[in-house]
Structure formats: C-alpha cells, structure tokens
Enzyme design. Structure first.
Site, PDB file in Angstrom:
ATOM      1  CG  ASP A  15       4.839  -7.947  -3.078  1.00  0.00           C
ATOM      2  OD1 ASP A  15       3.977  -8.783  -2.777  1.00  0.00           O
ATOM      3  OD2 ASP A  15       4.751  -6.744  -2.763  1.00  0.00           O
ATOM      4  CG  ASP A  57       2.635  -3.959  -5.067  1.00  0.00           C
ATOM      5  OD1 ASP A  57       1.926  -3.763  -4.060  1.00  0.00           O
ATOM      6  OD2 ASP A  57       3.341  -3.067  -5.587  1.00  0.00           O
ATOM      7  CB  SER A  65       1.730   3.869  -4.643  1.00  0.00           C
ATOM      8  OG  SER A  65       1.716   2.936  -5.702  1.00  0.00           O
ATOM      9  CE  LYS A 101       1.989  -6.825  -0.953  1.00  0.00           C
ATOM     10  NZ  LYS A 101       2.384  -5.671  -1.793  1.00  0.00           N
ATOM     11  CD  GLU A 108       1.436   1.596  -1.354  1.00  0.00           C
ATOM     12  OE1 GLU A 108       0.735   0.632  -1.717  1.00  0.00           O
ATOM     13  OE2 GLU A 108       2.335   2.071  -2.065  1.00  0.00           O
ATOM     14  CB  CYS A 140       6.109  -5.520   0.235  1.00  0.00           C
ATOM     15  SG  CYS A 140       5.179  -4.173  -0.570  1.00  0.00           S
TER      16      CYS A 140
HETATM   17  C1  VGL Z   1       6.763  -2.528  -2.971  1.00  0.00           C
HETATM   18  C2  VGL Z   1       7.235  -0.322  -3.404  1.00  0.00           C
HETATM   19  C3  VGL Z   1       6.001  -0.141  -3.951  1.00  0.00           C
HETATM   20  C4  VGL Z   1       7.221  -3.856  -2.447  1.00  0.00           C
HETATM   21  C5  VGL Z   1       5.516  -2.366  -3.519  1.00  0.00           C
HETATM   22  O1  VGL Z   1       6.669  -4.896  -2.876  1.00  0.00           O
HETATM   23  O2  VGL Z   1       8.149  -3.870  -1.620  1.00  0.00           O
HETATM   24  N1  VGL Z   1       7.618  -1.506  -2.910  1.00  0.00           N
HETATM   25  N2  VGL Z   1       5.153  -1.158  -4.004  1.00  0.00           N
HETATM   26 ZN    ZN Z   2       3.361  -1.095  -5.153  1.00  0.00          ZN
END
Ligand code: VGL
Ligand code: ZN
Length: 193
Positions: A15, A57, A65, A101, A108, A140
């Site tokens: 991410d 993400d 979320s 993802k 989530e 993540c």
């Molecule tokens: C993430 C919070 C919400 C991440 C993704 O990539 O760590 N954190 N969505």
């Molecule tokens: Zn996210």
C-alpha cells in the site's frame, strides 16, 4: 550484513499509495520516507531476479471502513482516484504483480493476502523468503506479515526502514513490530545488496 536477493525471494510492497503519504486522505507521518528505501529493495530484487508484488488498498466509494458508513477511517484509496495511485516516485518494475484488496463494500481487508491470489502466486513461484515493507506498519503491513508467517516454508522478513505507522495511539507501531516478531517474522535492519 547486506542481503542479496535471488529468484526464490519475493518483495512485497504494501500500500505505497498517495493517500497514506503526506497530503493524502489518511496520511501516515513520514509515509513517503519509505519510497527511497523500498526503491533500493526493488533495484536489488530486479538485479537478483526476485519477484515484486505491490498491494493496493482499493476501496469502493461506499466502503464500510469509511466514517460515513460507520467505519473508523476517512474515505481513502477510492478505486481509480489519484489518492489510490501508487506514490509517483515508487519505481515499480515491469512485471510487478499488483494485488488489489478491500474491494468489497461490506468487508474490511487489511492483509495483502485477503485478495486470495497472493499466497498461491508465492507458492507457484517457489518463493522461500518474503521481504515486506510499506504502509502502514500497524495495519496492512502487520496483517500481511501475520498472514505470511502462516504459509509453509516461507521465511518472512520485515524491512524496518521501509515501514511507517499510523500510530492512532502512541506505540501502536512498536507493538505491531513486536507482534510480527513474536509471530515468527524476522526484523530486517540491513540494506539490500
Ligand atoms: C490501511 C487503514 C485503512 C493500511 C488501509 O494500508 O495500512 N490502514 N486502510
Ligand atoms: Zn483502507
């Protein structure tokens, strides 16, 4: 000791997206500092014939979320928006496998392995060591590493210079590092060769 990567190594970039970097919708402090570090690992992967995977993400606009749906986060990484794009300085090689993802509105998915294909891809490619960096340490990255250590015959290394934490509560990032290590991941402080 510097690490040399080989074709049985995999590099998982978690991410590294604009919304998790300064100026983004869910900015991680210093998040863009992972980019030059991970670029060095990408270069080592390309040099050594290791496979590169980049997760993203990739939320629908009504993802659960998001605060509007009762979730904990501001809207971020909405599919096909600039915030969801990889950081422009990330030097993804040709042939990097992109893993999306958290695409289902009602589920989530923090782990890169939630996409379903990543475990099979690693196994099919004969990957024995997986090197993991990216954003964010306490969400993540942690979820991905905790899934990775469950795979048989896979050694999992966390690139400590190449991760940054959200730290909703102070210490979350450090706790995540400890949890990953306790689960069997190896904390890698060295640079790639
Ligand atoms: C993430 C919070 C919400 C991440 C993704 O990539 O760590 N954190 N969505
Ligand atoms: Zn996210």
């Amino acid at each position: 000791m510097a690490t040399e990567l080989t074709p049985s190594d995999g590099l998982l970039l978690v991410d590294v997206q604009n919304d998790f970097c300064p100026g983004g919708a869910l900015a991680v402090a210093d998040g863009d500092a992972v980019v030059p570090v991970l670029n060095d690992w990408i270069a080592a992967a390309v040099h050594g014939g290791a496979l590169v995977f980049a997760s993203r993400d990739w939320h629908p606009a009504d993802h659960l979320s998001f605060a509007e749906q009762g979730g904990p986060w501001p809207p971020h990484c909405v599919q096909d928006t600039p915030g969801a794009a990889f950081h422009p300085d990330l030097e993804l090689p040709d042939g990097a496998a992109v893993v999306s993802k958290a695409e289902q509105p009602d589920r989530e998915a923090y782990s890169a392995f939630d996409s379903g294909e990543l475990g099979e891809k690693l196994q099919a490619a004969g990957i024995r060591r997986l090197w993991v960096g990216g954003l964010a340490t306490d969400y993540c990255v942690k979820a991905s590493v905790l899934d990775a250590v469950q795979l048989p015959e896979l050694e999992v290394h966390v690139i400590t210079a190449g991760i940054r934490a959200v730290d909703v509560a102070a210490g979350d990032g450090d706790a995540a590092l400890q949890a990953m290590q306790a689960a069997g991941a190896i904390l890698e402080h060295a640079e790639p060769a």
